[in-house]
Design a protein around this motif. Structure first.
Motif, PDB file in Angstrom:
ATOM      1  N   HIS A   1       0.860  -1.189   0.000  1.00 44.57           N
ATOM      2  CA  HIS A   1       0.000   0.000   0.000  1.00 44.57           C
ATOM      3  C   HIS A   1       0.897   1.241   0.000  1.00 44.57           C
ATOM      4  O   HIS A   1       1.243   1.777   1.049  1.00 44.57           O
ATOM      5  CB  HIS A   1      -0.925  -0.011   1.218  1.00 44.57           C
ATOM      6  CG  HIS A   1      -1.968   1.070   1.171  1.00 44.57           C
ATOM      7  ND1 HIS A   1      -3.068   1.016   0.330  1.00 44.57           N
ATOM      8  CD2 HIS A   1      -2.076   2.239   1.843  1.00 44.57           C
ATOM      9  CE1 HIS A   1      -3.794   2.096   0.497  1.00 44.57           C
ATOM     10  NE2 HIS A   1      -3.214   2.861   1.406  1.00 44.57           N
ATOM     11  N   GLY A   2       1.254   1.673  -1.202  1.00 43.75           N
ATOM     12  CA  GLY A   2       2.215   2.751  -1.336  1.00 43.75           C
ATOM     13  C   GLY A   2       1.632   4.046  -1.866  1.00 43.75           C
ATOM     14  O   GLY A   2       0.437   4.316  -1.747  1.00 43.75           O
ATOM     15  N   HIS A   3       2.495   4.819  -2.499  1.00 42.16           N
ATOM     16  CA  HIS A   3       2.128   6.161  -2.959  1.00 42.16           C
ATOM     17  C   HIS A   3       0.992   6.125  -3.980  1.00 42.16           C
ATOM     18  O   HIS A   3       0.034   6.908  -3.885  1.00 42.16           O
ATOM     19  CB  HIS A   3       3.352   6.834  -3.569  1.00 42.16           C
ATOM     20  CG  HIS A   3       3.064   8.170  -4.173  1.00 42.16           C
ATOM     21  ND1 HIS A   3       2.760   9.286  -3.423  1.00 42.16           N
ATOM     22  CD2 HIS A   3       3.018   8.571  -5.482  1.00 42.16           C
ATOM     23  CE1 HIS A   3       2.536  10.311  -4.225  1.00 42.16           C
ATOM     24  NE2 HIS A   3       2.690   9.914  -5.468  1.00 42.16           N
ATOM     25  N   GLY A   4       1.085   5.244  -4.973  1.00 37.90           N
ATOM     26  CA  GLY A   4       0.058   5.197  -6.010  1.00 37.90           C
ATOM     27  C   GLY A   4      -1.300   4.810  -5.462  1.00 37.90           C
ATOM     28  O   GLY A   4      -2.333   5.384  -5.846  1.00 37.90           O
TER      29      GLY A   4
ATOM     30  N   GLU B   1      -7.118   9.156  -2.388  1.00 37.84           N
ATOM     31  CA  GLU B   1      -7.291  10.572  -2.059  1.00 37.84           C
ATOM     32  C   GLU B   1      -7.862  11.382  -3.216  1.00 37.84           C
ATOM     33  O   GLU B   1      -8.718  12.256  -3.003  1.00 37.84           O
ATOM     34  CB  GLU B   1      -5.958  11.168  -1.616  1.00 37.84           C
ATOM     35  CG  GLU B   1      -6.055  12.598  -1.133  1.00 37.84           C
ATOM     36  CD  GLU B   1      -4.766  13.089  -0.500  1.00 37.84           C
ATOM     37  OE1 GLU B   1      -4.793  14.151   0.166  1.00 37.84           O
ATOM     38  OE2 GLU B   1      -3.725  12.419  -0.671  1.00 37.84           O
ATOM     39  N   ARG B   2      -7.424  11.082  -4.447  1.00 37.84           N
ATOM     40  CA  ARG B   2      -7.819  11.919  -5.588  1.00 37.84           C
ATOM     41  C   ARG B   2      -9.054  11.412  -6.329  1.00 37.84           C
ATOM     42  O   ARG B   2      -9.692  12.189  -7.042  1.00 37.84           O
ATOM     43  CB  ARG B   2      -6.656  12.028  -6.577  1.00 37.84           C
ATOM     44  CG  ARG B   2      -5.444  12.741  -6.022  1.00 37.84           C
ATOM     45  CD  ARG B   2      -4.436  13.053  -7.108  1.00 37.84           C
ATOM     46  NE  ARG B   2      -3.262  13.737  -6.579  1.00 37.84           N
ATOM     47  CZ  ARG B   2      -2.258  14.188  -7.322  1.00 37.84           C
ATOM     48  NH1 ARG B   2      -2.304  14.033  -8.644  1.00 37.84           N
ATOM     49  NH2 ARG B   2      -1.228  14.790  -6.768  1.00 37.84           N
ATOM     50  N   VAL B   3      -9.364  10.125  -6.172  1.00 40.05           N
ATOM     51  CA  VAL B   3     -10.483   9.562  -6.928  1.00 40.05           C
ATOM     52  C   VAL B   3     -11.554   8.986  -5.998  1.00 40.05           C
ATOM     53  O   VAL B   3     -12.712   9.385  -6.058  1.00 40.05           O
ATOM     54  CB  VAL B   3      -9.985   8.467  -7.906  1.00 40.05           C
ATOM     55  CG1 VAL B   3     -11.163   7.830  -8.636  1.00 40.05           C
ATOM     56  CG2 VAL B   3      -9.004   9.061  -8.909  1.00 40.05           C
TER      57      VAL B   3
ATOM     58  N   ASN C   1      -4.836  13.406 -14.721  1.00 37.93           N
ATOM     59  CA  ASN C   1      -6.205  13.445 -15.215  1.00 37.93           C
ATOM     60  C   ASN C   1      -7.157  12.675 -14.303  1.00 37.93           C
ATOM     61  O   ASN C   1      -7.926  11.836 -14.756  1.00 37.93           O
ATOM     62  CB  ASN C   1      -6.267  12.872 -16.635  1.00 37.93           C
ATOM     63  CG  ASN C   1      -7.449  13.418 -17.423  1.00 37.93           C
ATOM     64  OD1 ASN C   1      -8.242  14.197 -16.899  1.00 37.93           O
ATOM     65  ND2 ASN C   1      -7.576  13.014 -18.668  1.00 37.93           N
ATOM     66  N   SER C   2      -7.096  12.968 -13.019  1.00 36.17           N
ATOM     67  CA  SER C   2      -7.952  12.250 -12.070  1.00 36.17           C
ATOM     68  C   SER C   2      -9.436  12.550 -12.297  1.00 36.17           C
ATOM     69  O   SER C   2     -10.299  11.731 -11.990  1.00 36.17           O
ATOM     70  CB  SER C   2      -7.565  12.599 -10.634  1.00 36.17           C
ATOM     71  OG  SER C   2      -7.664  13.997 -10.404  1.00 36.17           O
TER      72      SER C   2
END
Length: 226
Positions: free
Chosen positions: A30-33, A39-41, A126-127
């Motif tokens: 469970h990393g950055h991506g 958080e963004r989607v 492009n979230s």
């Protein structure tokens, strides 16, 4: 609740329920991506992380363990969500690994999962497009997750009501924690809300005031919950 607080609580909840390689995989995988996707989607769409399982273990067609970035189980349907970066998934992937990944996606669909692949580059640039596409895909679940729809029930409250309708009408909090994949605090909050809405009656243990189960209170309007 802001995303950072809910994400920490949600991740701690899943970490505490795991041991050995499953826990280690969650710590490593469970990393950055994955966090950026949430958080963004995910968070702007749902505002919560219920029913979403990080680094979810499934067996591939050979019986070997494989960890999906996220599995979302809002009800009877199951989604396998993978965040894929260009480097590890394409540039450095040999033909054998590439074939295995494609076969794994096919097998996940055979196992009843709907596979959703998310491009890491789109998360960064492009979230908004990702949210538009996923909203269309998840629309049946988004439509009943908003307060004010179907009598003001949340998605989790609807799941609990549907479970009560399909069973004998009695619900134990411990069964909801295990069956729905949410923590006890969330279950207690939802049951309190449903009791206030007149859908359940708390039943205390004989001799004390601790609630050990709830009795479902049916009405003729509940047929629209199916």
């Amino acid at each position: 609740m802001v995303f950072a607080e809910e994400h920490e609580r949600w991740l701690t909840h899943h970490m505490d329920r795991r041991m050995g390689e499953r826990r280690s995989r969650l710590e490593r995988g469970h990393g950055h991506g994955e966090r950026m996707f949430l958080e963004r989607v995910w968070w702007p769409m749902f505002g919560q992380l219920d029913h979403l399982h990080p680094e979810y273990e499934v067996a591939d067609w050979r019986g070997r363990p494989y960890f999906v970035d996220f599995v979302w189980k809002p009800g009877e349907v199951k989604y396998a969500i993978e965040v894929k970066g260009y480097g590890p998934h394409v540039q450095d992937m040999d033909r054998v690994r590439y074939r295995q990944e494609l076969n794994r996606e096919i097998y996940l669909q055979i196992a009843g999962y709907r596979v959703v692949s998310i491009a890491y580059d789109d998360l960064e640039s492009n979230s908004a497009l990702l949210m538009t596409l996923l909203k269309s895909l998840f629309m049946p679940h988004l439509a009943i997750s908003r307060p004010g729809v179907d009598g003001g029930y949340t998605r989790l409250e609807l799941d609990i009501l549907q479970l009560a309708i399909r069973t004998d009408g009695y619900i134990r909090p411990v069964d909801l924690v295990r069956g729905l994949g949410v923590d006890a605090r969330t279950v207690n909050k939802c049951m309190k809300s449903l009791c206030q809405k007149g859908k359940f009656k708390p039943l205390a243990t004989k001799g004390n005031y601790k609630v050990h189960r709830y009795e479902y209170i049916p009405s003729f309007t509940d047929t629209r919950l199916w």
